[in-house]
Scaffold this active site. Structure first.
Site, PDB file in Angstrom:
ATOM      1  N   ASP A 182       2.276  -1.192  11.965  1.00  0.00           N
ATOM      2  CA  ASP A 182       0.977  -1.604  11.412  1.00  0.00           C
ATOM      3  C   ASP A 182       0.646  -3.059  11.738  1.00  0.00           C
ATOM      4  OD1 ASP A 182       0.574   0.881  10.368  1.00  0.00           O
ATOM      5  OD2 ASP A 182       1.209   0.363   8.333  1.00  0.00           O
ATOM      6  N   SER A 188       7.184   9.105  12.119  1.00  0.00           N
ATOM      7  CA  SER A 188       6.086   9.011  11.153  1.00  0.00           C
ATOM      8  C   SER A 188       6.608   9.159   9.729  1.00  0.00           C
ATOM      9  CB  SER A 188       5.028  10.083  11.425  1.00  0.00           C
ATOM     10  OG  SER A 188       4.174  10.197  10.297  1.00  0.00           O
ATOM     11  N   ARG A 213      -7.306  -3.239   9.714  1.00  0.00           N
ATOM     12  CA  ARG A 213      -6.378  -4.180  10.355  1.00  0.00           C
ATOM     13  C   ARG A 213      -7.002  -4.841  11.598  1.00  0.00           C
ATOM     14  NH1 ARG A 213      -2.218  -3.231   6.968  1.00  0.00           N
ATOM     15  NH2 ARG A 213      -1.539  -1.094   6.691  1.00  0.00           N
ATOM     16  N   GLY A 254      -4.599   8.079   5.713  1.00  0.00           N
ATOM     17  CA  GLY A 254      -3.644   9.010   6.322  1.00  0.00           C
ATOM     18  C   GLY A 254      -2.465   9.282   5.396  1.00  0.00           C
ATOM     19  N   LYS A 301       0.837  -1.209   0.000  1.00  0.00           N
ATOM     20  CA  LYS A 301       0.000   0.000   0.000  1.00  0.00           C
ATOM     21  C   LYS A 301       0.870   1.256   0.000  1.00  0.00           C
ATOM     22  CE  LYS A 301      -2.921   0.771   3.656  1.00  0.00           C
ATOM     23  NZ  LYS A 301      -2.993   2.135   4.180  1.00  0.00           N
ATOM     24  N   SER A 302       1.878   1.292   0.883  1.00  0.00           N
ATOM     25  CA  SER A 302       2.726   2.496   0.982  1.00  0.00           C
ATOM     26  C   SER A 302       3.412   2.790  -0.349  1.00  0.00           C
ATOM     27  CB  SER A 302       3.801   2.293   2.045  1.00  0.00           C
ATOM     28  OG  SER A 302       3.218   2.217   3.311  1.00  0.00           O
ATOM     29  N   ARG A 307      -8.178  12.180  13.076  1.00  0.00           N
ATOM     30  CA  ARG A 307      -6.750  11.845  13.290  1.00  0.00           C
ATOM     31  C   ARG A 307      -5.900  13.118  13.322  1.00  0.00           C
ATOM     32  NH1 ARG A 307      -5.330   6.967   9.399  1.00  0.00           N
ATOM     33  NH2 ARG A 307      -3.362   7.087  10.543  1.00  0.00           N
ATOM     34  N   GLN A 340       4.745   9.127   7.163  1.00  0.00           N
ATOM     35  CA  GLN A 340       3.815   9.990   6.414  1.00  0.00           C
ATOM     36  C   GLN A 340       4.232  11.438   6.550  1.00  0.00           C
ATOM     37  OE1 GLN A 340      -0.031   8.929   8.027  1.00  0.00           O
ATOM     38  NE2 GLN A 340      -0.102   7.019   6.870  1.00  0.00           N
TER      39      GLN A 340
HETATM   40  C1  S3P Z   1       2.630   4.826   6.322  1.00  0.00           C
HETATM   41  C2  S3P Z   1       3.233   5.186   7.494  1.00  0.00           C
HETATM   42  C3  S3P Z   1       2.756   4.767   8.821  1.00  0.00           C
HETATM   43  C4  S3P Z   1       1.829   3.557   8.714  1.00  0.00           C
HETATM   44  C5  S3P Z   1       0.793   3.753   7.636  1.00  0.00           C
HETATM   45  C6  S3P Z   1       1.461   3.926   6.288  1.00  0.00           C
HETATM   46  C7  S3P Z   1       3.183   5.337   5.051  1.00  0.00           C
HETATM   47  O1  S3P Z   1       2.017   5.824   9.421  1.00  0.00           O
HETATM   48  O2  S3P Z   1       1.207   3.336   9.952  1.00  0.00           O
HETATM   49  O3  S3P Z   1      -0.072   2.644   7.573  1.00  0.00           O
HETATM   50  O4  S3P Z   1       2.792   4.839   3.975  1.00  0.00           O
HETATM   51  O5  S3P Z   1       4.005   6.260   5.104  1.00  0.00           O
HETATM   52  P1  S3P Z   1       2.736   6.989  10.289  1.00  0.00           P
HETATM   53  O6  S3P Z   1       3.491   7.829   9.352  1.00  0.00           O
HETATM   54  O7  S3P Z   1       1.605   7.719  10.935  1.00  0.00           O
HETATM   55  O8  S3P Z   1       3.601   6.282  11.277  1.00  0.00           O
END
Ligand code: S3P
Length: 439
Positions: A318, A170, A396, A97, A23-24, A125, A172
């Protein structure tokens, strides 16, 4: 996806599984291809709801994106960082997110107005964590509740580089800052106390960007030349984790998971399972599109309790809901701490998993930053009729309950299955595959 029931399994599972794509990496492939120059071909993209939201938004921002064979192959015609155009509509990130935080960074440097929103879970969030550093870079960015929540409104501005020490781990937020840094004057430095997943760094480099590293600092300048690439998205280790779990809790099972991402910033779950006694081997290891992938061979063994804390937490953040289910089957008391971030995911995953585990007849202690779990030493979960399943909007959690159902004393009607499609569209079919493969 409709509600479904998972029946307990009494025989060992022996099978080979292809898990959905990461996914990422799928999110990043669309975003980075959109700001590169030329035609990028993405193979094995994940057509889950979250990633489709990112794809749709990049189209709303004027990027030509075509897809074939149920999104198996995607072509993105990037025209560079300054080719995006204002969307007529509010950009809806749904439950994702990653979409909202990465795009907040990208859109902060653009010469037009953008409004980003999402579903109820996303609106609750924390967004201050991305609004704050972008504001320090000169972005004109505002959010609801004193700039802490979405919707987020971004107006045109001129960005400048910053040095930023990440207050929480994080990927993200880090990635949002990096996408803004591509448009900021000077070199941006991001300091990470605890290393988070590094897919943005790897993919930007694969597209030709120069990124420097000094100890725990990531240094990225603007005016990078990004050139279109061919991308293959590997299997998602976070999705694979549910089947590693199934194999671990059903004695004498053996499962092979094909072409899974084994980037060391994501393999915390493998380290944890090995410590618990599970046998795990990688075969056919190779590197594709800047990311390591392998087939993962898992063999169940007796599970022993472990403690997870500190900088090992971001490496399996995750996977903690499903790790709780595995810990609940181990011998002894397992502990998870330093994981307060779990409270800010698609649900408050500490609170939700605490309730799930109680419903499964497991003795637990909820901590502010984690959980203590008294393992059942391989005894089946006994569903407690006096406790409700938690209400949630979290893929999840639903999948973790489904896997626990394989080792329960009665069939389990899994709560919240409609959320599973945000990351794992064919999950129910693979659960059926486990039943067919239990011999
Ligand atoms: C992700 C980063 C993580 C993870 C999320 C996907 C990403 O979140 O929990 O499912 O794709 O960069 P955080 O950046 O809030 O840790």
């Amino acid at each position: 996806m409709k509600q479904f029931t998972v029946n307990p399994l009494s025989n060992p599972i022996k099978t080979t599984i292809s898990v959905p794509s990461d996914k990422s990496i799928s999110h990043r492939s669309i975003i980075i291809a959109s700001i590169a120059n030329g035609k990028t071909e993405i193979k094995n993209f994940l057509p889950s709801q979250d990633c489709l939201n990112t794809l749709k938004i990049m189209q709303q921002l004027g990027v030509e994106i075509n897809y074939f064979n149920n999104y198996e192959t995607i072509t993105v015609y990037g025209k560079g960082l300054h080719s995006l155009s204002e969307s007529k509509n509010i950009l809806n990130c749904g439950n994702s997110g990653t979409t909202i935080r990465l795009l907040s960074g990208l859109l902060s440097g653009q010469n037009f107005l953008s409004i980003l929103t999402g579903d109820d879970s996303l609106l609750n969030r924390p967004m201050g964590r991305v609004i704050e550093p972008l504001t320090l870079m000169g972005a004109k960015i505002a959010g609801r509740e004193h700039n802490t929540k979405a919707p987020i409104v971004i107006s045109p501005s001129v960005l400048h580089a910053i040095t930023y020490e990440m207050p929480v781990s994080s990927a993200q937020v880090k990635s949002g800052i990096m996408l803004a840094a591509l448009q900021a004057k000077g070199e941006t430095k991001i300091i990470e106390k605890e290393k988070s997943r590094d897919h943005t760094e790897r993919m930007l480099s694969a597209f030709g960007a120069t990124i420097k590293y000094e100890k725990n600092e990531i240094i990225i300048g603007s005016e990078q030349k990004l050139t279109a690439q061919s991308i293959f998205v590997p299997g998602d280790i976070s999705s694979a984790a549910f089947f590693m779990a199934a194999c671990s809790i059903i004695p004498q099972s053996e499962i092979v998971l094909q072409k899974v991402l084994v980037n060391p910033t994501r393999t915390g779950i493998i380290n944890a399972l090995k410590k618990m006694g599970v046998k795990i081997e990688f075969t056919n290891k190779k590197e594709i599109s800047g990311e390591p992938i392998a087939d993962i061979f898992v063999t169940s063994e007796n599970l022993t309790a472990i403690e997870i804390k500190g900088n090992s937490v971001p490496l399996l953040i995750d996977e903690i809901p499903i790790l709780c289910i595995i810990m609940a089957q181990a011998k002894g008391r397992s502990i998870i701490k330093d994981a307060k971030e779990l409270r800010f995911k698609e649900s408050d995953r500490i609170k939700t998993m605490a309730q799930v585990l109680k419903k499964l007849g497991v003795e637990i202690n909820e901590l502010e930053d984690g959980l203590e779990i008294e393992g059942l030493a391989g005894k089946p979960f006994t569903i407690d009729p006096s406790i409700e399943w938690p209400k949630h909007s979290d893929h999840r959690i639903a999948m973790s309950v489904a896997i626990a159902g394989l080792k329960a004393n009665e069939p389990v009607l899994v709560p919240g299955t409609e959320w599973i499609s945000t990351s794992f569209p064919n999950f129910d079919k693979l659960i059926n595959q486990l039943h067919m493969a239990a011999v």
